[in-house]
Write a protein that holds these residues in place. Structure first.
Motif, PDB file in Angstrom:
ATOM      1  N   GLU A 144       0.890  -1.177   0.000  1.00  0.00           N
ATOM      2  CA  GLU A 144       0.000   0.000   0.000  1.00  0.00           C
ATOM      3  C   GLU A 144       0.921   1.218   0.000  1.00  0.00           C
ATOM      4  O   GLU A 144       1.872   1.284   0.754  1.00  0.00           O
ATOM      5  N   ASN A 145       0.610   2.206  -0.832  1.00  0.00           N
ATOM      6  CA  ASN A 145       1.617   3.217  -1.166  1.00  0.00           C
ATOM      7  C   ASN A 145       1.263   4.630  -0.727  1.00  0.00           C
ATOM      8  O   ASN A 145       2.041   5.547  -0.954  1.00  0.00           O
ATOM      9  N   THR A 146       0.085   4.833  -0.140  1.00  0.00           N
ATOM     10  CA  THR A 146      -0.331   6.223   0.143  1.00  0.00           C
ATOM     11  C   THR A 146      -0.733   6.461   1.592  1.00  0.00           C
ATOM     12  O   THR A 146      -0.958   7.594   1.991  1.00  0.00           O
ATOM     13  N   VAL A 165      -1.299 -11.968   3.430  1.00  0.00           N
ATOM     14  CA  VAL A 165      -1.366 -10.625   4.007  1.00  0.00           C
ATOM     15  C   VAL A 165      -0.422 -10.583   5.213  1.00  0.00           C
ATOM     16  O   VAL A 165      -0.424 -11.491   6.045  1.00  0.00           O
ATOM     17  N   CYS A 166       0.443  -9.571   5.258  1.00  0.00           N
ATOM     18  CA  CYS A 166       1.350  -9.401   6.403  1.00  0.00           C
ATOM     19  C   CYS A 166       0.884  -8.181   7.187  1.00  0.00           C
ATOM     20  O   CYS A 166       0.645  -7.117   6.617  1.00  0.00           O
ATOM     21  N   HIS A 167       0.789  -8.329   8.500  1.00  0.00           N
ATOM     22  CA  HIS A 167       0.154  -7.300   9.334  1.00  0.00           C
ATOM     23  C   HIS A 167       0.732  -7.325  10.743  1.00  0.00           C
ATOM     24  O   HIS A 167       1.583  -8.157  11.068  1.00  0.00           O
ATOM     25  N   LYS A 168       0.257  -6.416  11.562  1.00  0.00           N
ATOM     26  CA  LYS A 168       0.627  -6.397  12.985  1.00  0.00           C
ATOM     27  C   LYS A 168      -0.644  -6.143  13.801  1.00  0.00           C
ATOM     28  O   LYS A 168      -0.674  -5.289  14.700  1.00  0.00           O
ATOM     29  N   ILE A 226       1.870 -12.481  10.790  1.00  0.00           N
ATOM     30  CA  ILE A 226       2.285 -11.284  11.521  1.00  0.00           C
ATOM     31  C   ILE A 226       3.647 -10.873  10.961  1.00  0.00           C
ATOM     32  O   ILE A 226       4.503 -11.726  10.693  1.00  0.00           O
ATOM     33  N   ILE A 227       3.850  -9.586  10.753  1.00  0.00           N
ATOM     34  CA  ILE A 227       4.984  -9.101   9.956  1.00  0.00           C
ATOM     35  C   ILE A 227       6.345  -9.571  10.481  1.00  0.00           C
ATOM     36  O   ILE A 227       7.218  -9.951   9.694  1.00  0.00           O
ATOM     37  N   ASP A 228       6.550  -9.575  11.793  1.00  0.00           N
ATOM     38  CA  ASP A 228       7.873  -9.979  12.295  1.00  0.00           C
ATOM     39  C   ASP A 228       8.123 -11.460  12.001  1.00  0.00           C
ATOM     40  O   ASP A 228       9.205 -11.845  11.548  1.00  0.00           O
ATOM     41  N   THR A 262       0.647  -5.872   1.901  1.00  0.00           N
ATOM     42  CA  THR A 262       0.890  -5.329   3.229  1.00  0.00           C
ATOM     43  C   THR A 262       0.811  -3.804   3.225  1.00  0.00           C
ATOM     44  O   THR A 262       0.717  -3.190   2.164  1.00  0.00           O
ATOM     45  N   THR A 263       0.834  -3.233   4.412  1.00  0.00           N
ATOM     46  CA  THR A 263       0.729  -1.775   4.527  1.00  0.00           C
ATOM     47  C   THR A 263       2.067  -1.121   4.152  1.00  0.00           C
ATOM     48  O   THR A 263       3.089  -1.793   3.993  1.00  0.00           O
ATOM     49  N   ASN A 264       2.050   0.199   4.074  1.00  0.00           N
ATOM     50  CA  ASN A 264       3.119   0.974   3.451  1.00  0.00           C
ATOM     51  C   ASN A 264       4.527   0.682   4.001  1.00  0.00           C
ATOM     52  O   ASN A 264       5.422   0.247   3.264  1.00  0.00           O
ATOM     53  N   MET A 265       4.742   0.908   5.286  1.00  0.00           N
ATOM     54  CA  MET A 265       6.105   0.762   5.809  1.00  0.00           C
ATOM     55  C   MET A 265       6.563  -0.702   5.838  1.00  0.00           C
ATOM     56  O   MET A 265       7.716  -1.004   5.507  1.00  0.00           O
ATOM     57  N   PHE A 266       5.661  -1.608   6.203  1.00  0.00           N
ATOM     58  CA  PHE A 266       6.051  -3.028   6.201  1.00  0.00           C
ATOM     59  C   PHE A 266       6.464  -3.457   4.792  1.00  0.00           C
ATOM     60  O   PHE A 266       7.427  -4.195   4.606  1.00  0.00           O
ATOM     61  N   GLY A 267       5.721  -2.947   3.788  1.00  0.00           N
ATOM     62  CA  GLY A 267       6.021  -3.314   2.402  1.00  0.00           C
ATOM     63  C   GLY A 267       7.356  -2.751   1.950  1.00  0.00           C
ATOM     64  O   GLY A 267       8.099  -3.383   1.188  1.00  0.00           O
ATOM     65  N   ASP A 268       7.668  -1.562   2.434  1.00  0.00           N
ATOM     66  CA  ASP A 268       8.936  -0.924   2.096  1.00  0.00           C
ATOM     67  C   ASP A 268      10.093  -1.792   2.621  1.00  0.00           C
ATOM     68  O   ASP A 268      11.045  -2.115   1.902  1.00  0.00           O
TER      69      ASP A 268
END
Ligand code: NAD
Length: 337
Positions: free
Chosen positions: A118-120, A170-173, A204-206, A224-230
């Motif tokens: 996700e980029n925005t 899907v990767c998340h926290k 879970i992202i970690d 995944t969301t922006n920072m995790f994807g980065d």
């Protein structure tokens, strides 16, 4: 003919982008380039990191091919122009494929996965401030919307379907960030239910980072969301041979911007040794976006041949035989002929 806004960028940008453009032209792409400036180069030339003329060019063309832009670290200097462009043109999907290369020795072979970031939104929404006059407490707001979550997860599933991929993870926290990440996960589950032909997994992202290093083959498309994807996409770059190889497409409903995952690499700027592969791959993604599939495959075949032979490649790929960026570019053009 499609007109594309060309931003060569900072640091290693001009060297690698010059080669990428030569290769795309030599392959016979129906593209007219409209050069524009952004980042440090624009700041030094025009006193602003994102001149009006550059925005006007992207407004007109809706497709941009961009080299890396230098962004100052910390509180000094201007905000990230990359983030600004992604937000301005609502380029909500950042697609970063990581694929093993013949001729590039890494811990794994046959890796083939795609990060859809996700980029925005999220922590990169740019909503930061100090809470005290002494500036000793700072706050960053992570903004996640239901609509933003839905469109990126749907993008990932549609991408999987279109590219004949089997699984979306899907990767998340959501265990800690119960509202922002919790909603993202909830939406991902709802969207997954609408795609029964695609396998769905959640991590879970970690733990995902550990699994990615231990057994990357269990991943196919990751959303995944922006920072995790980065962060995760730099990890996947490490799995297949480094940042010099990974492209990224920033896709919105009515505009798209293609670039490498890597930055302006100030440590090797002006040495003519940067690997142009990532920006060439970004160019290939752009040609596919423009439906120039044949031209895209011609370049990809030549690039894969040059990398596999390992002679005319930059030092990051072959420290012994490493050639300059220009020589690698010329070898790719020769391989197409
Ligand atoms: P970087 O990606 O520029 O470099 C990290 C490491 O990878 C360096 O050792 C570099 O030499 C190497 N590397 C990167 N690209 C390479 C290539 N094509 N060939 C060979 N080696 C390569 O990351 P950084 O040093 O953290 O960032 C430098 C600047 O780039 C910062 O100002 C940062 O904000 C910016 N940046 C821009 C973008 C973008 O424009 N999309 C992305 C990331 C970082």
């Amino acid at each position: 003919m499609q007109t594309v806004t060309l931003i060569k960028g900072d640091g290693i940008g001009p060297a690698i982008m010059t080669q990428a453009v030569k290769i795309i032209d030599a392959a016979g792409a129906k593209i007219t380039w409209e050069e524009a400036y952004a980042g440090m180069a624009a700041y030094e030339k025009y006193g602003t990191p994102i001149p009006e003329a550059t925005l006007a060019s992207i407004d007109r063309n809706r497709v941009a091919f961009k080299g890396p832009l230098t962004t100052a670290v910390g509180g000094e200097g201007f905000r990230s122009i990359n983030v600004e462009l992604r937000k301005k043109y609502d380029l909500y999907a950042n697609v970063r494929p990581a694929k093993s290369w013949a001729g590039v020795n890494t811990r794994y072979s046959d890796i083939d996965l795609v990060i859809v970031r996700e980029n925005t939104e999220g922590l990169y929404a740019g909503l930061e401030h100090f809470l005290t006059p002494k500036r000793d407490i700072a706050e960053s707001l992570a903004v996640v919307t239901r609509q933003g979550s839905q469109r990126i997860v749907e993008y990932a599933f549609n991408y999987a379907r279109e590219h004949k991929r089997e699984k979306v993870t899907v990767c998340h926290k959501a265990n800690i960030l119960k509202y922002t990440q919790g909603m993202f996960l909830e939406v991902a589950r709802e969207v997954a239910a609408k795609f029964p032909d695609i396998e769905f997994d959640e991590k879970i992202i970690d733990a995902a980072c550990m699994h990615m290093v231990m057994n990357p083959y269990q991943f196919d498309v990751v959303v995944t969301t922006n920072m995790f994807g980065d962060i995760l996409s730099d990890l996947t770059a490490g799995l297949v041979g480094g940042l010099g190889l990974i492209p990224g497409a920033n896709i919105g409903a009515d505009a798209a911007l293609f670039e490498a995952v890597h930055g302006s690499a100030p440590d090797i700027a002006d040495k003519n040794i940067a690997n142009p592969t990532a920006v060439i791959m970004a160019g290939i993604m752009m040609l596919d976006h423009l439906q120039e599939h044949e031209t895209a495959r011609r370049i990809q075949t030549a690039l894969e041949k040059v990398v596999a032979e390992g002679e005319n490649v930059t030092p990051d790929l072959n420290p012994q035989a490493g050639v300059t960026t220009d020589v690698m570019g010329q070898a790719i053009i020769a391989a197409m002929e």
